[in-house]
Design a protein around this motif. Structure first.
Motif, PDB file in Angstrom:
ATOM      1  N   ILE A  55       0.341  -1.272  -0.400  1.00  0.00           N
ATOM      2  CA  ILE A  55       0.178  -0.071   0.169  1.00  0.00           C
ATOM      3  C   ILE A  55       0.871   1.293   0.126  1.00  0.00           C
ATOM      4  O   ILE A  55       0.757   2.138  -0.347  1.00  0.00           O
ATOM      5  CB  ILE A  55      -0.854   0.014   1.222  1.00  0.00           C
ATOM      6  CG1 ILE A  55      -2.179  -1.038   0.981  1.00  0.00           C
ATOM      7  CG2 ILE A  55      -1.602   1.141   1.130  1.00  0.00           C
ATOM      8  CD1 ILE A  55      -2.443  -1.379   2.210  1.00  0.00           C
ATOM      9  N   SER A  97       2.145   1.259  -3.163  1.00  0.00           N
ATOM     10  CA  SER A  97       1.256   1.922  -4.047  1.00  0.00           C
ATOM     11  C   SER A  97       0.810   3.223  -4.398  1.00  0.00           C
ATOM     12  O   SER A  97       0.451   4.338  -5.280  1.00  0.00           O
ATOM     13  CB  SER A  97      -0.103   0.878  -3.526  1.00  0.00           C
ATOM     14  OG  SER A  97       0.167  -0.237  -4.045  1.00  0.00           O
ATOM     15  N   ALA A  98       0.587   4.143  -3.150  1.00  0.00           N
ATOM     16  CA  ALA A  98       0.344   5.731  -2.359  1.00  0.00           C
ATOM     17  C   ALA A  98       1.360   6.089  -3.408  1.00  0.00           C
ATOM     18  O   ALA A  98       1.498   7.261  -3.791  1.00  0.00           O
ATOM     19  CB  ALA A  98       0.442   5.528  -1.453  1.00  0.00           C
ATOM     20  N   GLY A 158       0.882   8.274  -6.369  1.00  0.00           N
ATOM     21  CA  GLY A 158       1.178  10.130  -6.297  1.00  0.00           C
ATOM     22  C   GLY A 158       2.732  10.653  -7.156  1.00  0.00           C
ATOM     23  O   GLY A 158       2.721  11.734  -7.435  1.00  0.00           O
ATOM     24  N   ALA A 177      -5.584  12.117  -3.060  1.00  0.00           N
ATOM     25  CA  ALA A 177      -4.845  11.479  -1.850  1.00  0.00           C
ATOM     26  C   ALA A 177      -6.445  10.737  -1.183  1.00  0.00           C
ATOM     27  O   ALA A 177      -6.577   9.446  -0.325  1.00  0.00           O
ATOM     28  CB  ALA A 177      -5.279  13.440  -0.482  1.00  0.00           C
ATOM     29  N   ALA A 194      -5.743   7.527  -2.897  1.00  0.00           N
ATOM     30  CA  ALA A 194      -4.681   6.865  -2.138  1.00  0.00           C
ATOM     31  C   ALA A 194      -5.005   6.115  -0.745  1.00  0.00           C
ATOM     32  O   ALA A 194      -4.764   5.278  -0.404  1.00  0.00           O
ATOM     33  CB  ALA A 194      -3.373   7.656  -1.544  1.00  0.00           C
ATOM     34  N   GLY A 195      -6.110   6.471  -0.550  1.00  0.00           N
ATOM     35  CA  GLY A 195      -6.713   6.121   0.941  1.00  0.00           C
ATOM     36  C   GLY A 195      -7.281   4.985   0.707  1.00  0.00           C
ATOM     37  O   GLY A 195      -7.489   3.870   1.377  1.00  0.00           O
ATOM     38  N   LEU A 230      -6.534   2.660  -1.711  1.00  0.00           N
ATOM     39  CA  LEU A 230      -6.113   1.864  -1.714  1.00  0.00           C
ATOM     40  C   LEU A 230      -6.197   0.663  -0.152  1.00  0.00           C
ATOM     41  O   LEU A 230      -5.855   0.043  -0.540  1.00  0.00           O
ATOM     42  CB  LEU A 230      -4.593   2.267  -2.470  1.00  0.00           C
ATOM     43  CG  LEU A 230      -4.743   2.403  -3.637  1.00  0.00           C
ATOM     44  CD1 LEU A 230      -3.165   3.520  -3.618  1.00  0.00           C
ATOM     45  CD2 LEU A 230      -5.048   1.556  -4.821  1.00  0.00           C
ATOM     46  N   ALA A 259      -1.358   7.254   3.988  1.00  0.00           N
ATOM     47  CA  ALA A 259      -1.737   6.685   2.461  1.00  0.00           C
ATOM     48  C   ALA A 259      -1.640   8.429   1.926  1.00  0.00           C
ATOM     49  O   ALA A 259      -0.736   8.238   0.581  1.00  0.00           O
ATOM     50  CB  ALA A 259      -2.322   5.585   1.965  1.00  0.00           C
ATOM     51  N   GLY A 260      -3.077   8.912   2.424  1.00  0.00           N
ATOM     52  CA  GLY A 260      -3.543   9.610   1.393  1.00  0.00           C
ATOM     53  C   GLY A 260      -2.045  11.193   1.158  1.00  0.00           C
ATOM     54  O   GLY A 260      -2.027  11.935   0.940  1.00  0.00           O
ATOM     55  N   ALA A 276       1.158  10.171  -0.397  1.00  0.00           N
ATOM     56  CA  ALA A 276       0.758  10.189  -1.446  1.00  0.00           C
ATOM     57  C   ALA A 276       0.984  11.819  -2.190  1.00  0.00           C
ATOM     58  O   ALA A 276       1.475  12.066  -3.455  1.00  0.00           O
ATOM     59  CB  ALA A 276      -0.901  10.136  -2.497  1.00  0.00           C
ATOM     60  N   GLY A 293      -6.782  11.191   3.464  1.00  0.00           N
ATOM     61  CA  GLY A 293      -6.667   9.889   2.834  1.00  0.00           C
ATOM     62  C   GLY A 293      -8.046   8.608   3.679  1.00  0.00           C
ATOM     63  O   GLY A 293      -8.367   7.947   3.697  1.00  0.00           O
TER      64      GLY A 293
END
Length: 245
Positions: free
Chosen positions: A23, A26-27, A31, A81, A84-85, A87, A106-107, A110, A152
């Protein structure tokens, strides 16, 4: 415990350890890709603009400029954002609090990656000698954390049922529509009108789809709840008719 059970337990433990890393990667990747793409599209838009022409300044436009307007808008960065959250929901973690915490991280990551990638690409393209991290005002770095974290967390709630999930899914389209009223983008009336038309059309379609789907799901859920609450007729013998006696 058998060997198969031990192997399965080890695999599950390893999976729990690797999912947060996946995760995180990925974020950061999403981003960074968004930030680099925004910088490149902005550069393409600027290169195609003939700002020395009064006609182009007052009524000129280009596809690159419209794309730049859409990507480099506040609602688009907020949507990054939220995405990303979202994800984080791939982690198969059912606890809302854990999902919200992971979504917040994550947010923020990103938006930090997007800001960094945007700054790096801008510095390389313009040939600036100052460090890339100083090419952007400090407010953008702070905003990446302060705004990225709650956005996120909202994204991590997108798959939740009920009103919370509905509000989370409506955050980006409603925010985009509101921005077109409060702070419409564009350097002239033509570009501004094109940007508002595109954003309002997509936002209205998205809001309509989200609300209709929510109502259908809620209707189906209530129907199932009513059906489950009714007493079962299985095993109850039908009364014999008088003709059969």
């Amino acid at each position: 415990m058998t060997n198969d059970q031990r192997h399965g337990s080890r695999w599950q433990d390893r999976s729990r350890m690797t999912r947060p890393l996946e995760i995180l990667v990925s974020a950061l990747a999403v981003g960074a890709g968004f930030g680099a793409a925004t910088s490149l599209v902005n550069a393409l838009s600027h290169n195609n603009a003939d700002l020395e022409s009064s006609a182009y300044t007052t009524s000129g436009w280009s596809i690159a400029e419209i794309m730049s307007l859409l990507l480099d808008s506040g609602w688009a960065w907020a949507g990054l954002a939220v995405a990303a959250g979202w994800l984080v929901t791939r982690a198969r973690e059912s606890r809302p609090r854990t999902l919200a915490q992971g979504g917040a991280a994550a947010g923020a990551l990103a938006l930090l990656a997007a800001t960094a990638a945007y700054s790096i690409v801008d510095s390389i393209r313009s040939g600036e000698q100052i460090p890339w991290y100083m090419s952007e005002p400090a407010v953008w770095w702070v905003a990446s954390v302060v705004l990225g974290a709650p956005l996120g967390a909202v994204g991590a709630c997108v798959k939740r049922p009920g009103a919370i999930g509905l509000l989370a899914r409506l955050t980006v389209p409603v925010g985009a529509a509101v921005q077109m009223v409060v702070l419409p983008p564009g350097r002239n009336e033509v570009v501004e009108t094109a940007g508002k038309t595109i954003v309002w059309t997509v936002a209205a379609a998205s809001i309509g789809y989200i609300v209709v789907r929510y109502l259908l799901v809620e209707r189906r859920r209530r129907s199932l709840a009513v059906a489950e609450s009714l007493p079962s007729t299985a095993g109850i013998a039908r009364p014999r008719s008088s003709s059969a006696q």
